[in-house]
Motif scaffolding. Structure first.
Motif, PDB file in Angstrom:
ATOM      1  N   TYR A   1       0.777  -1.330  -0.144  1.00 49.50           N
ATOM      2  CA  TYR A   1      -0.075  -0.082   0.096  1.00 49.50           C
ATOM      3  C   TYR A   1       0.721   1.314  -0.138  1.00 49.50           C
ATOM      4  O   TYR A   1       0.464   2.389  -0.055  1.00 49.50           O
ATOM      5  N   SER A   2       2.177   1.067   0.115  1.00 52.17           N
ATOM      6  CA  SER A   2       3.139   2.123  -0.083  1.00 52.17           C
ATOM      7  C   SER A   2       4.183   1.910  -1.242  1.00 52.17           C
ATOM      8  O   SER A   2       4.142   0.623  -1.520  1.00 52.17           O
ATOM      9  N   ALA A   3       4.730   2.870  -1.595  1.00 53.82           N
ATOM     10  CA  ALA A   3       5.506   2.631  -2.814  1.00 53.82           C
ATOM     11  C   ALA A   3       6.901   2.272  -2.318  1.00 53.82           C
ATOM     12  O   ALA A   3       7.670   2.666  -1.511  1.00 53.82           O
ATOM     13  N   TYR A   4       7.139   0.837  -3.144  1.00 51.32           N
ATOM     14  CA  TYR A   4       8.292   0.343  -2.891  1.00 51.32           C
ATOM     15  C   TYR A   4       8.890  -0.210  -4.341  1.00 51.32           C
ATOM     16  O   TYR A   4       7.949  -0.922  -4.793  1.00 51.32           O
ATOM     17  N   SER A   5      10.150  -0.180  -4.393  1.00 53.70           N
ATOM     18  CA  SER A   5      10.599  -0.564  -5.849  1.00 53.70           C
ATOM     19  C   SER A   5      10.597  -2.030  -5.744  1.00 53.70           C
ATOM     20  O   SER A   5      10.497  -2.697  -4.313  1.00 53.70           O
ATOM     21  N   GLN A   6      10.631  -2.842  -6.910  1.00 53.26           N
ATOM     22  CA  GLN A   6      10.845  -4.154  -6.781  1.00 53.26           C
ATOM     23  C   GLN A   6      11.929  -4.667  -6.062  1.00 53.26           C
ATOM     24  O   GLN A   6      11.835  -5.561  -5.276  1.00 53.26           O
ATOM     25  N   LYS A   7      13.239  -3.932  -5.999  1.00 46.21           N
ATOM     26  CA  LYS A   7      14.215  -4.440  -5.546  1.00 46.21           C
ATOM     27  C   LYS A   7      14.182  -4.228  -3.911  1.00 46.21           C
ATOM     28  O   LYS A   7      14.576  -4.931  -3.043  1.00 46.21           O
ATOM     29  N   GLU A   8      13.638  -3.030  -3.360  1.00 40.65           N
ATOM     30  CA  GLU A   8      13.234  -2.817  -2.184  1.00 40.65           C
ATOM     31  C   GLU A   8      12.218  -3.796  -1.546  1.00 40.65           C
ATOM     32  O   GLU A   8      12.522  -4.117  -0.554  1.00 40.65           O
ATOM     33  N   ARG A   9      11.177  -4.225  -2.387  1.00 38.72           N
ATOM     34  CA  ARG A   9      10.444  -5.258  -1.866  1.00 38.72           C
ATOM     35  C   ARG A   9      11.042  -6.580  -1.575  1.00 38.72           C
ATOM     36  O   ARG A   9      10.732  -7.032  -0.633  1.00 38.72           O
ATOM     37  N   VAL A  10      12.068  -6.875  -2.495  1.00 37.07           N
ATOM     38  CA  VAL A  10      12.730  -8.236  -2.127  1.00 37.07           C
ATOM     39  C   VAL A  10      13.468  -7.886  -0.976  1.00 37.07           C
ATOM     40  O   VAL A  10      13.570  -8.939  -0.060  1.00 37.07           O
ATOM     41  N   LYS A  11      14.150  -6.755  -0.752  1.00 36.20           N
ATOM     42  CA  LYS A  11      15.090  -6.687   0.515  1.00 36.20           C
ATOM     43  C   LYS A  11      13.875  -6.604   1.548  1.00 36.20           C
ATOM     44  O   LYS A  11      14.574  -7.266   2.608  1.00 36.20           O
ATOM     45  N   VAL A  12      12.901  -5.966   1.407  1.00 34.47           N
ATOM     46  CA  VAL A  12      11.850  -5.902   2.655  1.00 34.47           C
ATOM     47  C   VAL A  12      11.617  -7.049   3.124  1.00 34.47           C
ATOM     48  O   VAL A  12      11.584  -7.774   4.369  1.00 34.47           O
TER      49      VAL A  12
END
Length: 160
Positions: free
Chosen positions: A35-46
């Motif tokens: 629901y918040s903006a995360y890049s695909q790379k950041e999503r994987v890291k999260v």
């Protein structure tokens, strides 16, 4: 009493869910909703970071984790961890209640939901999260209308 009700309503109304993760005990992601903006790379890291943190925690520890200036609230049901990331000042217990409500909805929909239901029907699980959010918003609107009506009647009585 009235101030407490209004404060609770405001907290619930402004509850900011940044993302929802469903992770198995083995660390496999079963569902994500952002629901918040995360890049695909950041999503994987999260996902990698939070999975490691939550899976490593002892069962006796509380279900809240402070992370990157936010709070992650999680609850384990059978073999799945249901995680929601919220703002630092949001209500953790309210978030746990939302997670529990989502699990109840999944149980009603799938008839005792299991991990395989979410693997093979991830789009339905994602859609049910959206319907849960809409249900929460509709409930808040109704409660706000009732409270506004109550406040109006109290003001009318006070000015007589």
């Amino acid at each position: 009493m009235m101030a407490r009700i209004i404060t609770t309503l405001l907290q619930l109304y402004y509850l900011q869910i940044h993302f929802v993760l469903l992770v198995s005990r083995q660390g496999k992601v079963r569902l994500t909703k952002w629901y918040s903006a995360y890049s695909q790379k950041e999503r994987v890291k999260v996902i990698r970071e939070l999975s490691g943190i939550i899976l490593a925690r002892a069962p006796k520890l509380c279900n809240f984790v402070e992370w990157r200036g936010l709070k992650v609230v999680y609850k384990r049901y059978a073999g799945l961890y249901f995680c929601m990331c919220i703002d630092q000042d949001d209500n953790e217990l309210e978030t746990l209640d939302i997670i529990h409500h989502y699990v109840e909805i999944l149980d009603r929909y799938f008839g005792s939901v299991c991990e395989l239901d979410l693997i093979f029907n991830f789009h339905k699980g994602s859609g049910l999260i959206n319907s849960l959010r809409l249900e929460m918003q509709d409930s808040l609107v109704e409660i706000a209308k009732e409270q506004a009506s109550l406040v109006s009647s109290l003001i009318a009585q006070a000015t007589k």
